[in-house]
Design an enzyme around this catalytic site. Structure first.
Site, PDB file in Angstrom:
ATOM      1  N   GLY A  51       0.433   5.734   0.396  1.00 53.31           N
ATOM      2  CA  GLY A  51      -0.385   6.931   0.545  1.00 53.31           C
ATOM      3  C   GLY A  51       0.496   8.119   0.841  1.00 53.31           C
ATOM      4  O   GLY A  51       1.733   8.010   0.836  1.00 53.31           O
ATOM      5  N   GLY A  52      -0.111   9.255   1.100  1.00 55.99           N
ATOM      6  CA  GLY A  52       0.648  10.459   1.392  1.00 55.99           C
ATOM      7  C   GLY A  52       1.458  10.331   2.665  1.00 55.99           C
ATOM      8  O   GLY A  52       2.445  11.032   2.857  1.00 55.99           O
ATOM      9  N   VAL A  79       3.053   0.956   3.120  1.00 53.72           N
ATOM     10  CA  VAL A  79       2.703  -0.181   3.988  1.00 53.72           C
ATOM     11  C   VAL A  79       3.362  -1.418   3.396  1.00 53.72           C
ATOM     12  O   VAL A  79       3.258  -1.678   2.194  1.00 53.72           O
ATOM     13  CB  VAL A  79       1.178  -0.385   4.067  1.00 53.72           C
ATOM     14  CG1 VAL A  79       0.854  -1.597   4.947  1.00 53.72           C
ATOM     15  CG2 VAL A  79       0.494   0.853   4.623  1.00 53.72           C
ATOM     16  N   GLY A  83       3.102   7.615   3.571  1.00 54.30           N
ATOM     17  CA  GLY A  83       4.223   6.711   3.362  1.00 54.30           C
ATOM     18  C   GLY A  83       3.747   5.388   2.798  1.00 54.30           C
ATOM     19  O   GLY A  83       2.708   5.315   2.150  1.00 54.30           O
ATOM     20  N   GLY A 123       0.837  -1.201   0.000  1.00 53.29           N
ATOM     21  CA  GLY A 123       0.000   0.000   0.000  1.00 53.29           C
ATOM     22  C   GLY A 123       0.864   1.241   0.000  1.00 53.29           C
ATOM     23  O   GLY A 123       2.022   1.212   0.417  1.00 53.29           O
ATOM     24  N   LYS A 183       3.294  -0.142   8.659  1.00 51.85           N
ATOM     25  CA  LYS A 183       3.140   1.185   8.057  1.00 51.85           C
ATOM     26  C   LYS A 183       4.351   2.024   8.416  1.00 51.85           C
ATOM     27  O   LYS A 183       4.636   2.250   9.593  1.00 51.85           O
ATOM     28  CB  LYS A 183       1.849   1.850   8.532  1.00 51.85           C
ATOM     29  CG  LYS A 183       1.653   3.246   7.934  1.00 51.85           C
ATOM     30  CD  LYS A 183       0.206   3.712   8.008  1.00 51.85           C
ATOM     31  CE  LYS A 183      -0.190   4.158   9.374  1.00 51.85           C
ATOM     32  NZ  LYS A 183      -1.515   4.810   9.394  1.00 51.85           N
ATOM     33  N   ASP A 221     -12.022   9.651   8.845  1.00 52.33           N
ATOM     34  CA  ASP A 221     -11.494   9.226   7.543  1.00 52.33           C
ATOM     35  C   ASP A 221     -12.060   7.869   7.129  1.00 52.33           C
ATOM     36  O   ASP A 221     -11.330   6.987   6.666  1.00 52.33           O
ATOM     37  CB  ASP A 221      -9.967   9.184   7.590  1.00 52.33           C
ATOM     38  CG  ASP A 221      -9.339   9.368   6.202  1.00 52.33           C
ATOM     39  OD1 ASP A 221     -10.035   9.864   5.288  1.00 52.33           O
ATOM     40  OD2 ASP A 221      -8.153   9.030   6.032  1.00 52.33           O
TER      41      ASP A 221
END
Length: 388
Positions: free
Chosen positions: A83-84, A88, A86, A81, A103, A198
């Site tokens: 995302g902004g 996973v 970092g 994974g 993560k 979220d």
């Protein structure tokens, strides 16, 4: 005379050398002082974080070298994974004889430390079958890592949009029920009300049996049950943010319910919250589903990948609950208990207003009392800056 000039030049040369030496020594001392200060700050940071985290029960601190070894030094092929915040990574920890999801928060993440601390301190206290379990944590200087139970079937969005598999109808309905169960615990059953802030398909993880668990609590906030809201800098993901959040700057139970409604519509339709290729008045999933609901054309909402295999009564329930929860007027949204009763067929379907529910008259703006700023990304679906 020449001898005198020579003496002056020699003196000047010696002076320059001495001055240069003092200058170099001064810079060296400053450099060493800065390094010592940074080392002390890192040490203070580690000790302070350790002191705060060790008070909790459950998650434990892991050795950085073991986490690096478990992920082949955070090899790109181990990444599951991005995302902004970092990346996973999947890893295997011999100590617990189990695969885990690690993560690794990026040093470039502006709110990385804050989100890291929030997640460790908050989720370590929560216990529920529909929340992703935090196993441990690790920080070494500014390297921040969180270790979670490994969810075999990944995130919900990977099935809905990235072709990992086609989720059968009964799985989708069960996922909605699991998500509702998690929200009930967060909003009403724990000692304080937890606002997740979220809720979205990329933060809903699926285990081996496709049971859903909510993850990523980096943006979560605690409030008293009586209060039920908190003024914050706007954070979240476009498409899932309740409209009143922009005008009030307040995260509430109702704003989480709005996000639940959007996810419910995603589960039925297999469509993203915002479709830029759709007609202008149907780009938002809510507008598109509302129009089909108004015309009584429920069947057209259903994901074509299901090939017509679904329970029509449950489909209607999930569509209506989705629209009910995503009502632009937050005061008309249900509580999590109410929506669960409808999904369980313990209460009748709500009668939605006949007028179009995204009319401006349905908004309830109040005086803006917060500063709008960049949101923080916390999953593979990026969050975006809010501009006003």
């Amino acid at each position: 005379m020449d001898s005198h000039k020579g003496t002056i030049w020699v003196g000047l040369g010696v002076g320059v050398v001495v001055a240069s030496s003092f200058l170099i020594l001064g810079w060296f001392c400053i450099l060493m002082w800065k390094r010592a200060k940074m080392k002390k700050e890192d040490s203070t940071f580690d000790l302070k974080m350790d002191d705060e985290f060790q008070k909790g029960i459950g998650p434990k601190r892991f050795c950085y070298n073991k986490l690096a070894s478990a992920t082949d030094n955070f090899e790109e092929s181990q990444k599951i994974g991005q995302g902004g915040f970092g990346g996973v990574y999947k890893g295997y920890l011999k100590d617990i004889d189990s695969n885990v999801a690690i993560k690794r928060i990026s040093r470039e993440s502006k709110q990385g430390i804050k989100e890291y601390a929030t997640e460790v301190k908050l989720i370590s206290q929560l216990r529920h079958r529909n929340l992703v379990q935090l196993i441990g944590w690790c920080h070494r200087k500014k390297d921040l890592l969180l270790i979670y139970e490994f969810m075999q079937n990944g995130s919900l969005d990977s099935h809905l949009y990235r072709g990992k598999s086609v989720l059968a109808w009964h799985m989708r309905y069960n996922i909605a029920m699991d998500l509702a169960s998690a929200l009930l615990y967060l909003h009403e059953e724990w000692e304080q009300c937890v606002l997740h802030r979220d809720i979205k398909s990329s933060n809903i993880m699926l285990d081996t049996n496709f049971n859903a668990k909510v993850g990523d609590f980096g943006l979560a906030r605690l409030v008293d049950h009586e209060k039920g809201s908190q003024t914050t800098v706007i954070a979240g993901t476009m498409g899932y943010l309740a409209p009143e959040y922009f005008t009030t700057g307040k995260a509430t139970k109702e704003s989480d319910i709005y996000s639940f409604g959007i996810v419910s519509l995603e589960l039925v339709s297999g469509r993203k919250p915002v479709d830029l290729n759709a007609k202008e008045d149907q780009m938002a999933i809510y507008d598109w589903v509302w129009e089909l609901y108004r015309l009584g054309r429920f069947v057209e909402v259903v994901d074509t990948k299901l090939r017509g295999v679904f329970d029509e009564m449950k489909m209607e329930r999930l569509v209506v609950v989705g629209l009910w929860c995503a009502n632009p007027n937050y005061s008309l949204r249900p509580s999590v208990r109410q929506l669960i009763q409808v999904l369980k067929f313990e209460a009748a379907l709500p009668i939605l207003p006949l007028q179009k529910m995204n009319d401006s008259s349905y908004y309830a703006p109040t005086k803006m009392n917060t500063v709008f700023g960049p949101v923080s990304s916390s999953s593979a679906v990026y969050s975006y800056p809010i501009c006003v």
